[in-house]
Scaffold this active site. Sequence first.
Site, mmCIF file in Angstrom:
data_model
loop_
_atom_site.group_PDB
_atom_site.id
_atom_site.type_symbol
_atom_site.label_atom_id
_atom_site.label_comp_id
_atom_site.label_asym_id
_atom_site.label_seq_id
_atom_site.Cartn_x
_atom_site.Cartn_y
_atom_site.Cartn_z
ATOM 1 N N ASP A 4 0.866 -1.169 0.000
ATOM 2 C CA ASP A 4 0.000 0.000 0.000
ATOM 3 C C ASP A 4 0.909 1.227 0.000
ATOM 4 O OD1 ASP A 4 -1.918 1.918 0.399
ATOM 5 O OD2 ASP A 4 -2.828 0.960 2.137
ATOM 6 N N GLN A 41 -10.625 6.663 -6.873
ATOM 7 C CA GLN A 41 -11.338 7.223 -5.734
ATOM 8 C C GLN A 41 -12.660 7.842 -6.232
ATOM 9 O OE1 GLN A 41 -10.917 6.923 -2.559
ATOM 10 N NE2 GLN A 41 -8.809 6.154 -2.364
ATOM 11 N N ASP A 71 -7.874 -7.546 -0.040
ATOM 12 C CA ASP A 71 -7.133 -7.706 1.216
ATOM 13 C C ASP A 71 -7.963 -7.146 2.355
ATOM 14 O OD1 ASP A 71 -5.695 -4.963 2.449
ATOM 15 O OD2 ASP A 71 -6.477 -4.778 0.423
#
Length: 376
Positions: free
Chosen positions: A92, A194, A271
Amino acid sequence: MEFRLEAEAAGSNARAGVITTDHGEIPTPIFMPVGTVGSVKGVHAHELRNDIDAKIILGNTYHLYLRPGLDVLRKAGGLHKFNSWDRPILTDSGGFQVFSLASNRKLKEEGAWFRSHIDGSKHLFTPEGVVDIERAIGADIMMALDECPPGTSDYDYAKKSLGLTQRWLERGWKRYRETEGLYGYSQAYFPIVQGCVYPDLRREAAKHVAGLGADGNAIGGLAVGEPTEKMYEMIEIVNEILPTDKPRYLMGVGTPANILEAIDRGVDMMDCVMPTRNGRNGMIFTRHGIINLKNKKWAEDFSPLDPGGPTGIDEEYSKAYLRHLFTSHELLGMQIASIHNLAFYLWLVREARKHILAGDFKSWKEEMVINVTRRL
């Protein structure tokens, strides 16, 4: 990195494929255990390989940057050698951790200023700097620096936030293309879509991301406070635009049901800390439902954790014994629960893949969602 699509499910957007990296192949759909500081909490590398059969794990740029630090990682030859993991790693960007600091960070055009949660020292993450940090860590897949707005953000904030994320992405993408890995193997770079819960912003973001032609793409900013059905709606909107010949990574999601629903909507990679975090608190995920081991009803239940389950650990320990470990505050209980839950999550995505290839994913998924959400 390469991605080969093998099958698409009838009556669903679910896909089965294979991601090939220099550290090995990753069959998709895949769940990735979270190893924030270079370790999956309480789980040895040999357990990840043998008991759980994890094909890829995560590391976190924010935490690894602060501790052990880039000098140590460079001297070690990268995170793979530092933590003795010879399979793929994804990092990340650290953006989510920086933005969760709230009062201890400031977002500016240049990047994100923040204070360390360890010693209060001041640091700056820029899109270019994060690429350099991830080069030093040596992950096979690196994520772009982005801002992750809360799921309850109003439209004006979400739009402003997306603009910043897109400008940062352009800078990070340029830096990625100008640099090379430090340890003799290739590294992929995934942009992040996003846009909060607003369809027009998500579409704009997905088109921008798709236009870069990166090796894979991620969907961020979900499971951060918005209703579950809104999350599923955003996944559908984004996946209508993201290219079908590249893997799609849904970040930080989620429950077993969330994972099945995401796969159904065309997600390839996922994840979440839930298997280990909830496991450390006595929650066990099984093929038949969810067990809270702290409930007294399990005190004299000597049956296996999950009879015939995905790993030998399911038959080795009883519910009563594991409950005893938790009520005694014995660390072994947290370790057993973490291994079991991770093995279950990996079993779940392997079964999903099997049913996609067999052509009966949709009916299997509908039944399995009922099973995995049941409280036992």
